[in-house]
Write a protein that holds these residues in place. Structure first.
Motif, short mmCIF file in Angstrom:
data_model
loop_
_atom_site.label_atom_id
_atom_site.label_comp_id
_atom_site.label_asym_id
_atom_site.label_seq_id
_atom_site.Cartn_x
_atom_site.Cartn_y
_atom_site.Cartn_z
N ALA A 72 0.66 -1.45 -0.07
CA ALA A 72 -0.14 -0.03 0.15
C ALA A 72 0.85 1.51 0.04
CB ALA A 72 -1.02 0.27 1.30
N ALA A 73 0.03 2.33 -0.57
CA ALA A 73 0.97 3.52 -0.77
C ALA A 73 0.08 4.40 0.50
CB ALA A 73 1.21 4.15 -1.65
N ARG A 74 0.59 5.14 1.16
CA ARG A 74 0.04 6.84 1.91
C ARG A 74 -0.40 7.92 1.08
NH1 ARG A 74 -4.07 6.63 5.17
NH2 ARG A 74 -4.53 8.06 6.30
N VAL A 75 -1.33 8.21 0.36
CA VAL A 75 -1.46 9.12 -0.03
C VAL A 75 -2.37 10.54 0.28
CG1 VAL A 75 -2.50 10.68 -2.20
CG2 VAL A 75 -2.12 8.44 -2.24
N THR A 76 -1.43 12.02 0.61
CA THR A 76 -1.91 12.79 1.16
C THR A 76 -1.85 14.23 0.27
OG1 THR A 76 -0.64 12.44 3.48
CG2 THR A 76 -1.24 14.26 3.43
N VAL A 77 -3.25 15.07 0.27
CA VAL A 77 -4.03 15.24 -0.76
C VAL A 77 -4.14 17.29 0.16
CG1 VAL A 77 -5.15 16.47 -2.61
CG2 VAL A 77 -4.72 14.15 -1.81
N TYR A 78 -3.65 18.12 -0.67
CA TYR A 78 -4.19 19.33 0.49
C TYR A 78 -5.03 20.46 -0.71
CZ TYR A 78 -0.37 17.86 3.39
OH TYR A 78 0.59 17.45 4.10
N PHE A 79 -5.75 20.91 -0.18
CA PHE A 79 -7.21 21.71 -0.97
C PHE A 79 -6.67 22.91 0.17
CE2 PHE A 79 -8.79 17.50 -1.42
CZ PHE A 79 -8.70 16.91 -2.72
N GLY A 124 -10.10 30.31 2.82
CA GLY A 124 -9.13 30.60 3.30
C GLY A 124 -8.04 29.36 3.71
N GLU A 125 -8.85 28.18 4.05
CA GLU A 125 -8.47 27.43 5.16
C GLU A 125 -7.46 26.56 3.76
OE1 GLU A 125 -11.74 25.86 8.77
OE2 GLU A 125 -11.98 24.79 6.58
N THR A 126 -6.79 25.69 4.48
CA THR A 126 -5.87 24.31 4.01
C THR A 126 -6.34 23.11 4.47
OG1 THR A 126 -4.59 26.21 2.92
CG2 THR A 126 -3.91 23.48 2.53
N VAL A 127 -7.45 22.42 3.75
CA VAL A 127 -7.83 21.35 4.24
C VAL A 127 -6.95 20.07 4.01
CG1 VAL A 127 -9.36 19.22 4.10
CG2 VAL A 127 -9.97 22.35 3.66
N LYS A 128 -5.98 18.87 4.33
CA LYS A 128 -5.67 17.63 4.03
C LYS A 128 -6.25 16.92 4.32
CE LYS A 128 -2.90 15.48 7.18
NZ LYS A 128 -1.26 15.64 8.66
N ASP A 129 -6.09 15.53 3.12
CA ASP A 129 -6.91 14.29 2.89
C ASP A 129 -5.45 13.53 2.98
OD1 ASP A 129 -9.30 13.49 2.37
OD2 ASP A 129 -8.53 13.48 0.62
N GLU A 130 -6.03 12.05 3.84
CA GLU A 130 -5.29 11.39 3.54
C GLU A 130 -6.12 9.98 3.30
OE1 GLU A 130 -1.69 12.02 6.16
OE2 GLU A 130 -3.63 11.66 7.72
N PHE A 131 -5.69 9.03 2.40
CA PHE A 131 -5.96 7.81 2.39
C PHE A 131 -4.63 6.87 1.53
CE2 PHE A 131 -6.39 10.90 -1.92
CZ PHE A 131 -5.42 9.64 -2.39
N SER A 132 -5.35 5.79 1.35
CA SER A 132 -3.75 4.22 0.97
C SER A 132 -4.75 4.17 0.25
CB SER A 132 -3.87 3.89 1.86
OG SER A 132 -3.52 4.02 3.42
N ILE A 133 -3.65 3.24 -1.08
CA ILE A 133 -4.16 2.40 -2.33
C ILE A 133 -3.28 1.70 -2.43
CG2 ILE A 133 -4.13 4.38 -3.80
CD1 ILE A 133 -1.55 4.16 -5.24
N LEU A 134 -4.16 0.62 -2.10
CA LEU A 134 -3.44 -0.89 -2.65
C LEU A 134 -3.55 -1.04 -3.59
CD1 LEU A 134 -2.54 -3.55 -0.36
CD2 LEU A 134 -4.62 -3.74 -0.39
N LEU A 135 -1.88 -2.00 -4.09
CA LEU A 135 -1.65 -3.23 -5.67
C LEU A 135 -2.08 -4.61 -5.56
CD1 LEU A 135 -1.32 -2.69 -8.55
CD2 LEU A 135 0.91 -2.51 -7.88
N PRO A 136 -2.86 -4.76 -6.31
CA PRO A 136 -3.09 -6.52 -5.78
C PRO A 136 -1.62 -7.11 -5.88
CG PRO A 136 -4.95 -5.62 -6.83
CD PRO A 136 -4.04 -4.18 -7.00
#
Length: 185
Positions: A72-79, A124-136
């Protein structure tokens, strides 16, 4: 006058000979250890996708920067929130083989682990979103494309991309966030 003759007249012969430089770290084990890593560092990307002048996808990181089948890899996105959102959107994530050989994996989810719906986001806020992806296990991909955007499940509507010429996208308000290399074992 030929160029080589002109060079010989202007530059002393001692400076025209080849120069060989040895790269550092050839035989010192300590220097070699500093050059070897056990894990590819995170991928970091800047983006700038503008969704209906309400949200800008600023950037993201993927940890580790290379994924292996079964891992798996952890993805962090900033909005960056530009204007209030009247609807609670999900973040859709489509994980696809860069060559199109495997079935799409969906990682759709509520933002910020469901703790912070989009109707509560403040300009004005920056929202952090995190999720994982799993490669079969057994996947034979060279790389994975991570496509994403905002989706309203009740209406099946997406927040529309306002700057399609500025970011990689598929023309349907789905942006290519990043391509993650796949490690072959």
């Amino acid at each position: 006058m030929r160029r080589s003759t002109l060079l010989a007249l202007l530059v002393p012969a001692s400076l025209l000979s080849a120069c060989i430089v040895e790269a550092p770290g050839g035989s010192n084990p300590n220097e070699r250890r500093q050059a070897v890593v056990t894990q590819v560092p995170p991928l970091s990307v800047k983006n700038g996708a503008n969704f209906e002048d309400k949200v800008e996808l600023v950037g993201a990181t993927v940890q580790p920067g290379r994924i292996a089948p079964g891992d798996a890899a952890r993805v962090t996105v900033y909005f960056k929130v530009l204007k209030p959102l009247e609807e609670d959107y999900l973040i859709f994530v489509h994980v696809e083989d860069a060559e199109g050989r495997m079935e799409r994996l969906n990682a759709d989810h509520k933002p910020a682990g469901g703790l912070y719906p989009t109707t509560q986001w403040k300009p004005g806020e920056t929202v952090k979103d995190e999720f994982s992806i799993l490669l079969p296990s057994g996947a034979s991909s060279r790389a994975l494309n991570l496509w994403m955007g905002f989706w309203h499940p009740e209406t099946d509507a997406r927040l529309q991309l306002k700057n399609p010429d500025a970011v990689r996208n598929d023309g349907r308000s789905r942006i290519l966030l990043v391509q993650v290399p796949v490690e072959q074992r």
